[in-house]
Design a protein around this motif. Structure first.
Motif, PDB file in Angstrom:
ATOM      1  N   ILE A  88      93.133 -54.895 -63.726  1.00 31.86           N
ATOM      2  CA  ILE A  88      93.077 -56.317 -64.056  1.00 31.86           C
ATOM      3  C   ILE A  88      94.250 -57.038 -63.380  1.00 31.86           C
ATOM      4  CG2 ILE A  88      91.860 -55.927 -66.244  1.00 31.86           C
ATOM      5  CD1 ILE A  88      94.730 -56.884 -67.348  1.00 31.86           C
ATOM      6  N   SER A  89      94.039 -58.316 -63.154  1.00 34.24           N
ATOM      7  CA  SER A  89      95.081 -59.120 -62.524  1.00 34.24           C
ATOM      8  C   SER A  89      95.429 -60.278 -63.426  1.00 34.24           C
ATOM      9  CB  SER A  89      94.584 -59.688 -61.194  1.00 34.24           C
ATOM     10  OG  SER A  89      94.288 -58.648 -60.310  1.00 34.24           O
ATOM     11  N   VAL A  90      96.675 -60.336 -63.821  1.00 37.71           N
ATOM     12  CA  VAL A  90      97.140 -61.509 -64.563  1.00 37.71           C
ATOM     13  C   VAL A  90      97.652 -62.511 -63.528  1.00 37.71           C
ATOM     14  CG1 VAL A  90      97.700 -60.236 -66.663  1.00 37.71           C
ATOM     15  CG2 VAL A  90      99.458 -60.526 -64.898  1.00 37.71           C
ATOM     16  N   PHE A  91      97.681 -63.757 -63.902  1.00 40.51           N
ATOM     17  CA  PHE A  91      98.110 -64.755 -62.914  1.00 40.51           C
ATOM     18  C   PHE A  91      98.826 -65.909 -63.582  1.00 40.51           C
ATOM     19  CE2 PHE A  91      94.662 -67.900 -63.703  1.00 40.51           C
ATOM     20  CZ  PHE A  91      93.779 -67.116 -64.433  1.00 40.51           C
ATOM     21  N   MET A  92      99.799 -66.422 -62.876  1.00 39.31           N
ATOM     22  CA  MET A  92     100.511 -67.613 -63.311  1.00 39.31           C
ATOM     23  C   MET A  92     101.169 -68.236 -62.079  1.00 39.31           C
ATOM     24  SD  MET A  92     103.749 -65.954 -65.346  1.00 39.31           S
ATOM     25  CE  MET A  92     104.452 -67.553 -65.758  1.00 39.31           C
ATOM     26  N   SER A  93     101.842 -69.328 -62.314  1.00 36.70           N
ATOM     27  CA  SER A  93     102.404 -70.043 -61.178  1.00 36.70           C
ATOM     28  C   SER A  93     103.920 -70.126 -61.279  1.00 36.70           C
ATOM     29  CB  SER A  93     101.788 -71.438 -61.159  1.00 36.70           C
ATOM     30  OG  SER A  93     102.238 -72.128 -60.043  1.00 36.70           O
ATOM     31  N   ALA A  94     104.556 -70.215 -60.125  1.00 37.95           N
ATOM     32  CA  ALA A  94     106.010 -70.436 -60.113  1.00 37.95           C
ATOM     33  C   ALA A  94     106.313 -71.902 -60.405  1.00 37.95           C
ATOM     34  CB  ALA A  94     106.582 -70.049 -58.755  1.00 37.95           C
TER      35      ALA A  94
END
Ligand code: HMG
Ligand code: MG
Length: 299
Positions: A98-104
């Motif tokens: 699975i890939s978690v994602f967020m932004s800088a």
């Protein structure tokens, strides 16, 4: 130049490539496409995304896609997961990773996943803890590394703060996103100069969008720094609906062409790749933007 002998390409077309497409593609056609991609020599396919279908209607069939695709045991089939709810569905679909994602960037994070950066951390920590607890590998994406559509350039310390936190939670790989395709080779150089000192470069992947035609140049610069994993989407499909102006990922077919011509091994069959791109092109009823597909379409 001391380029690597082998590069791993992570195909994100079925997720990043399709998430921005307005016309809903029938689930069976997505499954057939992924099954065909599985025959090309790729070792990693990001098949879908378990997000809120109100936000990304195109991928509302994630469970059916995850359950419907034929599994080739040599391929890792991954999916994007934003929270516990998404993880439960991804596990039900037996995704391999699975890939978690967020932004800088604070603003892009808010627009994309409806939370501040600090409110996102505990959500992702829970997902990573649960997944790693059952030995599911977790990849982490950090978006807007080279620029944000709302805030412009993001301070490198802020980017590293987000990356550090995800590594601390237990991700096994970090994908650094040029979400809106603004990076130049000089910027890639300045960023990687510091990033490869801070992190093991074998744990880094670069995720370039080609909005301004600089993605392949940025891949080339990354190779100079010993990066050996790149995300790409077949035919140059792609874009984030919550990043205005974001267009396709670097095209897998163009990337394979460049790497093979440089004598770098990918394990991918370029001809089968083009056949697979032409299948999605017929499905979408429009030419795909890659250079290889332009040549194919002219024949
Ligand atoms: P939210 O609305 O804040 O969520 O969305 P919530 O927790 O308040 O729940 C609201 C409703 O959503 C509830 O349903 C939940 O059940 C449902 P209701 O009770 O109202 O009927 N819900 C879900 N349904 C299905 N699956 C789920 C899920 N979670 C909640 N997982 C959320 C928060 C993060 C879910 C939302 O903002 C979202 O789905 N965002 C996704 C945005 C997205 O997919 N963007 C594109 C991918 S990122 C990208 O492209 C960048 C990348 O390629 C790298 C790069 O290029 O830089 C990775
Ligand atoms: Mg992307």
């Amino acid at each position: 130049m001391n380029w690597p002998e082998k590069v791993t390409i992570k195909e994100v077309g079925p997720r990043d490539g399709l998430q921005n497409e307005k016309a809903i593609i029938p689930t069976q056609r997505k499954i057939d496409w992924i099954d065909q991609l599985s025959e090309t020599g790729l070792t990693y396919i990001e098949a879908t995304s378990f997000v809120n279908p109100k936000w990304i209607p195109q991928l509302g069939d994630a469970l059916e896609v995850g359950k419907g695709i034929k599994r080739n045991p040599t391929i890792t089939y991954a999916a994007l997961v934003p929270n516990r709810r998404g993880l439960e569905s991804a596990l039900e679909a037996s995704m391999d990773e699975i890939s978690v994602f967020m932004s800088a960037s604070e603003t892009h994070n808010l627009k994309n996943i409806n939370k501040s950066i600090s409110d996102t951390f505990p959500v992702l920590k829970e997902v990573i803890d649960t997944a790693t607890g059952i030995r599911k590998p977790v990849r982490g994406y950090v978006s807007t590394v080279f620029g944000c559509p709302y805030e412009g350039s993001i301070d490198i310390e802020q980017i590293f703060r987000v990356c550090d936190q995800l590594f601390e939670y237990g991700i096994n790989e970090l994908s650094l996103g040029d979400t809106i395709g603004v990076a130049s080779p000089r910027q890639v150089e300045e960023f990687l100069e510091q990033a490869v000192k801070r992190y093991d470069k074998s744990l880094l992947a670069l995720h370039f969008h080609d909005t301004r035609g600089m993605a392949l140049a940025n891949v080339l610069k990354s190779l100079d720094y010993g990066i050996t994993t790149f995300d790409s989407a077949l035919g140059g499909l792609g874009g984030c609906p919550y990043a205005p102006g974001a267009s396709g990922n670097v095209a897998t077919d163009d990337l394979v062409h460049m790497l093979h011509n440089m004598g770098i091994v990918t394990g991918i069959d370029a001809e089968k790749l083009i056949k697979s791109a032409s299948m999605m092109q017929s499905c979408l009823e429009k030419p795909l933007p890659s250079h290889q597909m332009a040549i194919y379409n002219a024949q």
